[in-house]
Design a protein around this motif. Sequence first.
Motif, short mmCIF file in Angstrom:
data_model
loop_
_atom_site.label_atom_id
_atom_site.label_comp_id
_atom_site.label_asym_id
_atom_site.label_seq_id
_atom_site.Cartn_x
_atom_site.Cartn_y
_atom_site.Cartn_z
N GLU A 348 45.58 30.85 19.78
CA GLU A 348 45.37 32.10 20.50
C GLU A 348 44.16 32.06 21.43
OE1 GLU A 348 44.72 35.28 17.79
OE2 GLU A 348 43.01 34.35 16.79
N LYS A 349 43.31 31.02 21.28
CA LYS A 349 42.13 30.89 22.13
C LYS A 349 42.31 29.82 23.21
CE LYS A 349 39.22 32.02 18.14
NZ LYS A 349 38.19 31.49 17.20
N ASP A 350 43.41 29.08 23.16
CA ASP A 350 43.60 27.95 24.06
C ASP A 350 44.06 28.45 25.44
OD1 ASP A 350 44.93 25.57 25.32
OD2 ASP A 350 44.29 24.65 23.44
N ASP A 351 43.45 27.92 26.49
CA ASP A 351 43.75 28.40 27.84
C ASP A 351 45.11 27.95 28.36
OD1 ASP A 351 41.40 29.78 28.02
OD2 ASP A 351 40.31 28.19 29.08
N ARG A 352 45.75 27.00 27.71
CA ARG A 352 47.05 26.56 28.21
C ARG A 352 48.11 27.66 28.09
NH1 ARG A 352 48.70 21.93 23.92
NH2 ARG A 352 46.43 21.78 23.77
N LYS A 354 47.63 30.79 29.01
CA LYS A 354 47.40 31.84 29.99
C LYS A 354 48.53 31.89 31.01
CE LYS A 354 42.39 32.56 29.99
NZ LYS A 354 41.16 32.52 30.81
N GLY A 358 46.86 36.33 33.89
CA GLY A 358 45.75 36.35 32.95
C GLY A 358 46.14 36.62 31.51
N ARG A 360 48.51 36.06 28.01
CA ARG A 360 48.86 34.83 27.30
C ARG A 360 50.30 34.91 26.81
NH1 ARG A 360 44.24 31.71 25.83
NH2 ARG A 360 42.33 32.73 26.61
N ASN A 366 55.34 25.38 25.58
CA ASN A 366 53.89 25.20 25.58
C ASN A 366 53.26 25.21 24.20
OD1 ASN A 366 53.82 27.91 24.84
ND2 ASN A 366 53.04 28.66 26.81
#
Length: 453
Positions: A348-352, A354, A358, A360, A366
């Motif tokens: 839940e914190k991984d930028d992939r 997004k 903006g 998620r 993915n």
Amino acid sequence: MRLTHERRDVFHHAVDEYGRFAEAVPLFGHSRNAPLVCFIVDPSGRVTHIGRGRRGVNAGTQQSRLNIEEIHSVDDVVSTQRIIGGVPTRNRKAVEQRFLSGGLLSPKAFQEAIDVFVRLAPGARSLVDRFTTSTRQRLERLSERARDSLAYQKEALAVAMSLAGIDRAPLAQWSLEDEAPGSFLDGLPEVRMREDPMVIQDMRQVPGYDYLREIPNAAAAVFADGDDRLTVIMANRQPLEEQTGTDLIYYNERFRAFVMVQYKAMEADDDLGAIFRFPEAKLTDELHRMDRFLKELSKVKAASALDDFRFSDNPFFLKFCPRIQFEPDSTGLTKGMYIPHAYWKLLEKDDRFKGPRGGRRLAYSNVGRYFDNTSFTMMVKGAWVGTNIPQSELLERWMRDVVAAGRSITFAVKPDDPDPDGDGALVVNPNLDLDGLAVEHDEEPERVQISRG
């Protein structure tokens, strides 16, 4: 299925002797998880029996094996010509061809043929009522929220049966009475009193059972398949329309390990197929509840017993799946992604994840890795994941929090039955298909019995 004179005699002998019959028929495609009603037509063109069919293995080049069981004779024998004549013109030719030569009816043609059949043979209504238009209309009158709750309860039960090695065929026997059910279990046959001795015997040593007995909206069932048994309790404090979701709590009594699965629905997406948008307020609250409970569990250390070994003693999993539709006649598991709680906390914190605006989005493309039905089943069967033995005593506290939040609990217990081979070893069958079911062979399965509480 139309019988020749020679096969008619074989059919009657098989039904009298074994209660089932198999026939080689032209190759056809039909999911083994979907219902298949078989009209058995004698050489004179009369429907004399009805049975539950299932496509088996190939019976030869361009041939399938059709396995038929739960075969019932029809008191009001009906001529196929009368059925054909009663079907609307648009499907009459197709129905006539199938009754003359055998084969698979389209869903619409089957619906029309079954409605005509019930009118001509009212004594057979109980055998096929769940497929009639009137039953479908009663189901459609349920609210969308109620159908969603039933769908998730059924999915939780199907997963529990797979984990316990129980044939899921009884799920297809679900029927809707005139009144709205309190849970999915209410639609299954063979009702018994709630305080059934078998239920109490299975559950008296299980943590949390005393609390579930206090909940007024609770139904229980015992599923038996050969030497395997599974006790299931569905409990909630809200009617179907007001429930906020379903949690599956599975207890492996042999290893005294609990696993909890929470279901999350994905939505359709033109680019990624199915996605789950997050953060989501409801999931955030549920994760906070899990975190608080894990903090309590961390204070309890595992014993040194061999049966207490786990790869992970975090019992929480999220199952993300395309939005589940309530299909009471299907016995399949919904395809989906099981995500361990600890993995989700990183994910839940991984930028992939997004999206272009903006937000998620979780998708099959993915996620990186996940457990499917097969791999999840293999882990839980052997208690390689789940609470350790001392932690399991704290389960009642979790149950109280779940029910207070308005969710429904599907509580499934696999009793510690004696090993029939006497060696005490648990071996996970590697011959599993993608639904977590044993790869089918030609043998006929044992009949599954259900008792209700």
